[in-house]
Design a protein around this motif. Structure first.
Motif, mmCIF file in Angstrom:
data_model
loop_
_atom_site.group_PDB
_atom_site.id
_atom_site.type_symbol
_atom_site.label_atom_id
_atom_site.label_comp_id
_atom_site.label_asym_id
_atom_site.label_seq_id
_atom_site.Cartn_x
_atom_site.Cartn_y
_atom_site.Cartn_z
ATOM 1 N N GLY A 32 5.947 41.746 67.061
ATOM 2 C CA GLY A 32 4.507 42.015 67.037
ATOM 3 C C GLY A 32 3.781 41.369 65.878
ATOM 4 N N LEU A 33 4.540 40.885 64.895
ATOM 5 C CA LEU A 33 3.881 40.181 63.788
ATOM 6 C C LEU A 33 3.339 38.824 64.255
ATOM 7 C CD1 LEU A 33 3.135 40.173 60.784
ATOM 8 C CD2 LEU A 33 5.412 39.258 60.272
ATOM 9 N N ALA A 34 3.963 38.243 65.284
ATOM 10 C CA ALA A 34 3.563 36.898 65.734
ATOM 11 C C ALA A 34 2.098 36.840 66.197
ATOM 12 C CB ALA A 34 4.517 36.402 66.819
ATOM 13 N N PRO A 35 1.658 37.737 67.087
ATOM 14 C CA PRO A 35 0.251 37.678 67.514
ATOM 15 C C PRO A 35 -0.729 38.078 66.412
ATOM 16 C CG PRO A 35 1.536 39.190 68.907
ATOM 17 C CD PRO A 35 2.433 38.743 67.817
ATOM 18 N N LEU A 36 -0.207 38.695 65.336
ATOM 19 C CA LEU A 36 -1.087 39.100 64.233
ATOM 20 C C LEU A 36 -1.140 38.061 63.121
ATOM 21 C CD1 LEU A 36 -0.215 42.894 64.108
ATOM 22 C CD2 LEU A 36 -2.503 41.928 64.423
ATOM 23 N N ARG A 37 -0.195 37.105 63.139
ATOM 24 C CA ARG A 37 -0.201 36.122 62.056
ATOM 25 C C ARG A 37 -1.514 35.328 62.009
ATOM 26 N NH1 ARG A 37 4.511 31.678 60.809
ATOM 27 N NH2 ARG A 37 3.735 30.801 62.765
ATOM 28 N N PRO A 38 -2.107 34.974 63.174
ATOM 29 C CA PRO A 38 -3.410 34.276 63.101
ATOM 30 C C PRO A 38 -4.484 35.119 62.401
ATOM 31 C CG PRO A 38 -2.456 34.026 65.280
ATOM 32 C CD PRO A 38 -1.595 35.022 64.554
ATOM 33 N N VAL A 39 -4.387 36.446 62.518
ATOM 34 C CA VAL A 39 -5.351 37.322 61.824
ATOM 35 C C VAL A 39 -5.161 37.192 60.314
ATOM 36 C CG1 VAL A 39 -5.986 39.731 61.385
ATOM 37 C CG2 VAL A 39 -5.505 38.975 63.727
ATOM 38 N N ILE A 40 -3.880 37.168 59.899
ATOM 39 C CA ILE A 40 -3.592 37.068 58.462
ATOM 40 C C ILE A 40 -4.067 35.715 57.929
ATOM 41 C CG2 ILE A 40 -1.761 37.125 56.717
ATOM 42 C CD1 ILE A 40 -0.165 38.917 58.745
ATOM 43 N N TYR A 41 -3.762 34.641 58.685
ATOM 44 C CA TYR A 41 -4.246 33.314 58.266
ATOM 45 C C TYR A 41 -5.764 33.322 58.138
ATOM 46 C CZ TYR A 41 0.293 31.108 59.405
ATOM 47 O OH TYR A 41 1.607 30.734 59.452
ATOM 48 N N HIS A 42 -6.416 33.918 59.136
ATOM 49 C CA HIS A 42 -7.877 33.953 59.139
ATOM 50 C C HIS A 42 -8.393 34.731 57.932
ATOM 51 C CE1 HIS A 42 -12.012 34.320 60.696
ATOM 52 N NE2 HIS A 42 -11.952 35.543 60.191
ATOM 53 N N ALA A 43 -7.775 35.870 57.664
ATOM 54 C CA ALA A 43 -8.243 36.711 56.551
ATOM 55 C C ALA A 43 -8.075 35.987 55.217
ATOM 56 C CB ALA A 43 -7.481 38.031 56.548
ATOM 57 N N LEU A 44 -6.968 35.252 55.088
ATOM 58 C CA LEU A 44 -6.722 34.574 53.819
ATOM 59 C C LEU A 44 -7.641 33.376 53.641
ATOM 60 C CD1 LEU A 44 -2.837 34.861 53.529
ATOM 61 C CD2 LEU A 44 -4.616 36.278 52.476
#
Lengths: 280, 380
Positions: free
Chosen positions: A124-136
Motif C-alpha cells: 500500500g505504500l506504492a500508491p501513496l509514494r506519489p503523494v509523498i513525492y508531491h508533498a516534498l
C-alpha cells in the motif's frame, strides 16, 4: 453498404511501453521504470494504469512514481498472479502494454496547509509514494508531514533507502512498525494502527491518506477517526477486480460504488459502510 | 408524437421490405427450437404468427393461438442487448514485433439495424444500456457504432405475460418513447379487418411509413388502441413496489432473506444472461499457436466466483453475497451509478430461473419484514 468500420478503440487498446529499469524491492515485489507511450504520461497521485503482458493478460497497477516527473512511468508490483509473475520475469528492453491513467486521485489539494498523515500497509505504500513525492516538492503547501508504515516482517519493507532518506529529513516524520520482528530487528513491532496514536499531528486539521489490505484500512481509518480526524478527511483506496478500467465491464463494483470510474479513492465517511458489510 | 396512422395486415410485410431496402438488417421475433428468439427477418411471415407463450417462474412454453395475431406473445430469452452489446467479440489482435508488439483493433459490423417488434420493456432496456455503455465518460466505441443508427419499430403488449411487471417499473406495456414507429395490433372484428394502429415517434419514422401504404386512423382505431393498453395494465398481476426501494435494499444487506434465497439459487447465471440490461463482461487474453494474441470480451455474470476473483480468492464466495449483489445492483446501486433503475420489469429473470426465483417476491419479503419490524419498534 460497407460493413466493417474502424471505430477507434482508444480507451480499450494497450499502447506499448519499453522497460528501462527494473528494481527488486523485496522477495516478491519489484519496480518497473518504463518509457511512456507518448514520451510522458501525466497522472495524479493515486491513479492507476492497466498493464498488459503479451498473451498473458492485463492487471490494474497504481503508479508509484513522481507526478512531477511524468517522462518516466513507474509501477511497483507484487507478484501474486499470472500477469504480475510474468511482469516480474521481464528485463530492461522488454515491452508491456499500458492503458491509462484511470481512477481518481488522492486529494493533495485538500492537504493545503494541513498536517498530512500517510498511513500505509505493505504494498500500500506504492500508491501513496506519489503523494509523498508531491508533498516534498510542494512542502510549503503542508504543515507537518507524517509517513506511518507497517509491514508483516522487516523483509517486506518497500523503498527502504528512500524511507531512510525521508527519515533523516527535518521536515517530515517517518515511523515504521512490523507485525513480526525477525532476528536483528530493533524497530517497533505491532500493527500500523499503533503508530497513529503515537504521532502528534493536529487531528482537527489533518488530512489522512490510507492504503493497504482492506482490514488494515478499516482499522487504521477507525483509529484516525477515534483520534479526532474528520471522516471526510480520511481517505482510503479501495480494491476490487478490474478488467476494463473505464466503467464498462462492471467487475469492480463494491456495493453501489463503481471503483474504477468513481474511485478507487473514497473518503472514510463513504467507505465506512462498505467496510461494514461482509462479502459486499 | 409526430402523428398516427393505420396499417393493414399486408402493410407489415411492406414495412419490413422498406426497412431492408433502406439497408437495415431487420431483427425481430422468430420461433426457433421451441422459443421465440430474436433473429433476422425477411418477411412478416417470419414472425411467430398465431403463437403464444406461456410463462411462469421457471417455465416457458409455446402454444398455438386461436387467432392470427402476429404479436400475440411477450418477450423470450433473447433481448436486444445481443445486437448492440454482443455476447462474444474479439476486441483486438496483437502480433509480436521484435521484443515489442503491435495492436490491431478488430473491425465492427456496423450495418444499421432495425429492431422490429421491440416491446416497451426492451426499448426501455436499450435506453438503460445506452446510459451505461454509450453515455459515460468512456463510451464503448463498439457498442456506439452498432447502436447509433438503429431504427426501432416498437409493439405494444396487449396481453402481458404472467411474469411481466413493466407497469411497476413505468416502462410499459405501451411504448412511450425511444421508438421511430410503434404498433398496436388490432385483431379483426366484424366489419373491421386485422390492422395495426401506428404511432410515429420520429421524422425518420414518418419517412419510412410514407414508403408504405397506410391510412389515417379512425377514432375507433385510436379508442381501441387506448383500451387495449389500459386493459393490459389492468391484467398485469405481478407488481414490484418501488417506493424507497433503493434504501430498502442498501440498508438491509444482512437481512436473513438473502440467506434463504441463496438456498434456492444455483448460481447458473441464467437471470443475468436473459436480463436485457445486465452489461457485465469479462475480457480474456488468449494466444494462438501461431504466436498471435487476442483479447476476447464476453458476457460475464456476477453469479460466478471468477467475477469477483482477486489475488487471494473471490470477494463474494457465498451464494448469498452474489445474489444480494445482483439484486441490490439491479434495483438500487444502478440508480446511484447511472441515474435509473436497472430493472425494466420484463420478467425474464423469473421465467428463465430454473429454480423459479421471483425477484418481486424476494423484495416483497424483505419489505414486509422491515415494515413489521418498524411497526413492532413503534409499538414498543
Amino acid at each position: 453498404m460497407s460493413a466493417a468500420v474502424d471505430i477507434g478503440l482508444a480507451p480499450m487498446l494497450p499502447r506499448p511501453a519499453r522497460i528501462t529499469r527494473v528494481v527488486k524491492e523485496t522477495a516478491d515485489t519489484f519496480t518497473l521504470h518504463l518509457e511512456p507511450p507518448d514520451g510522458k504520461l501525466a497522472f495524479m497521485p493515486g491513479q492507476f494504469n492497466m498493464l498488459y503482458v503479451f498473451g498473458v493478460g492485463e492487471v490494474p497497477i497504481s503508479i508509484s512514481g513522481d507526478p512531477d516527473a511524468p517522462e518516466v512511468l513507474v509501477h511497483t508490483i507484487r507478484a501474486v498472479g499470472a500477469v504480475t509473475k510474468a511482469l516480474m520475469a521481464m528485463v530492461p528492453g522488454d515491452v508491456v502494454g499500458v492503458r491509462g491513467p484511470y481512477g481518481n486521485a488522492w486529494p493533495v489539494g485538500e492537504g493545503m496547509r494541513r498536517d498530512l498523515v500517510v498511513v500505509a500497509g505493505g504494498i500500500g505504500l506504492a500508491p501513496l509514494r506519489p503523494v509523498i513525492y508531491h508533498a516534498l516538492s510542494h512542502r510549503a503547501d503542508f504543515d507537518r508531514v507524517y509517513v506511518l508504515y507497517g509491514t508483516r516482517t522487516p523483509s517486506d519493507i518497500l523503498f527502504e533507502e528512500e524511507l531512510r532518506a525521508w527519515r533523516a529529513r527535518f521536515d517530515m516524520e517517518v515511523e515504521l512498525t512490523v507485525d513480526r520482528g525477525l532476528a536483528g530487528w530493533s524497530g517497533r513491532t505491532g500493527v500500523v494502527t499503533t503508530l497513529i496514536e503515537r504521532a502528534d499531528f493536529a487531528p482537527e486539521s489533518a488530512v489522512a491518506m490510507v492504503c493497504g489490505p482492506e482490514v488494515m484500512m478499516r482499522f487504521a481509518a477507525r483509529e484516525l477517526a477515534q483520534n479526532g480526524v474528520e471522516e471526510e478527511r480520511i481517505f482510503v483506496s479501495l480494491e476490487r477486480k478490474m478488467k476494463c478500467g473505464v466503467g464498462l465491464c462492471g467487475n469492480c463494483q463494491l456495493g453501489p460504488e463503481l471503483l474504477c470510474r468513481d474511485g478507487p479513492i473514497y473518503p472514510y465517511s463513504r467507505a465506512r459502510r462498505l467496510f461494514a458489510v461482509r462479502e459486499l | 408524437m409526430n402523428g398516427d396512422a393505420v396499417l393493414e395486415l399486408t402493410g407489415l410485410d411492406a414495412l419490413i421490405a422498406a426497412l431492408i431496402a433502406r439497408g437495415y438488417r431487420v431483427i425481430g421475433p422468430r420461433v426457433q427450437d421451441g422459443a421465440i428468439v430474436l433473429d433476422e427477418l425477411q418477411h412478416a411471415a417470419d414472425l411467430p404468427v398465431g403463437v403464444k407463450d406461456e410463462q411462469s417462474p421457471g417455465r416457458y412454453r409455446l402454444a398455438p393461438r386461436s387467432d392470427n395475431a402476429h404479436f400475440g406473445y411477450v418477450v423470450g430469452p433473447h433481448a436486444y442487448k445481443r445486437v448492440f452489446h454482443v455476447p462474444v467479440e474479439t476486441l483486438f489482435r496483437v502480433r509480436r514485433d521484435g521484443r515489442g508488439f503491435e495492436v490491431t483493433e478488430t473491425p465492427v459490423d456496423a450495418r444499421p439495424v432495425a429492431l422490429f417488434g421491440a416491446r416497451a420493456c426492451d426499448v426501455a432496456a436499450t435506453t438503460v444500456q445506452d446510459r451505461v455503455l454509450a453515455e459515460g465518460a468512456h463510451p464503448d466505441p463498439r457498442y456506439v457504432a452498432r447502436r447509433k443508427d438503429a431504427f426501432v419499430v416498437a409493439v405494444a403488449c396487449n396481453e402481458p405475460g404472467a411474469t411481466c411487471f413493466c407497469a411497476s417499473m413505468n416502462t410499459g406495456p405501451r411504448p412511450a418513447d425511444g421508438f421511430d414507429l410503434s404498433l398496436t395490433e388490432l385483431l379483426p372484428e366484424p366489419g373491421v379487418p386485422h390492422r395495426f394502429y401506428v404511432e410515429v415517434g420520429t421524422e425518420r419514422g414518418r419517412a419510412v411509413l410514407d414508403e408504405v401504404a397506410h391510412a389515417l386512423p379512425s377514432d375507433e382505431d385510436r379508442r381501441r388502441a387506448r383500451a387495449l393498453a389500459d386493459a393490459a395494465v389492468a391484467s398485469m398481476d405481478k407488481h414490484l413496489e418501488t417506493r424507497h426501494l433503493r434504501d430498502l435494499l442498501i440498508d438491509n444487506p444482512e437481512h436473513p432473506r438473502w440467506r434463504a434465497v441463496a438456498e434456492r439459487c444455483i448460481t447458473c447465471t441464467s437471470c443475468t444472461l436473459v436480463c436485457p440490461t445486465c452489461f457485465c463482461s469479462s475480457m480474456d487474453d488468449v494466444t494462438s499457436l501461431e504466436g498471435e494474441a487476442e483479447r476476447v470480451r464476453r458476457w460475464d455474470s456476477c453469479f460466478t466466483r471468477s467475477y469477483s476473483y482477486m489475488h487471494g480468492g473471490p470477494a463474494r464466495p457465498s451464494v448469498e453475497a452474489r445474489y444480494r449483489h445482483w439484486l441490490t445492483h439491479k434495483l438500487a446501486g444502478w440508480i446511484d451509478q447511472f441515474g435509473s433503475s436497472g430493472c425494466v420489469g420484463c420478467g425474464r429473470c423469473i421465467t428463465w430461473c430454473p429454480a423459479g426465483i421471483d425477484l418481486t417476491e424476494e423484495v416483497a419479503a424483505i419489505r414486509a419484514d422491515v415494515k413489521a419490524a418498524r411497526g413492532a419498534s413503534k409499538e414498543a
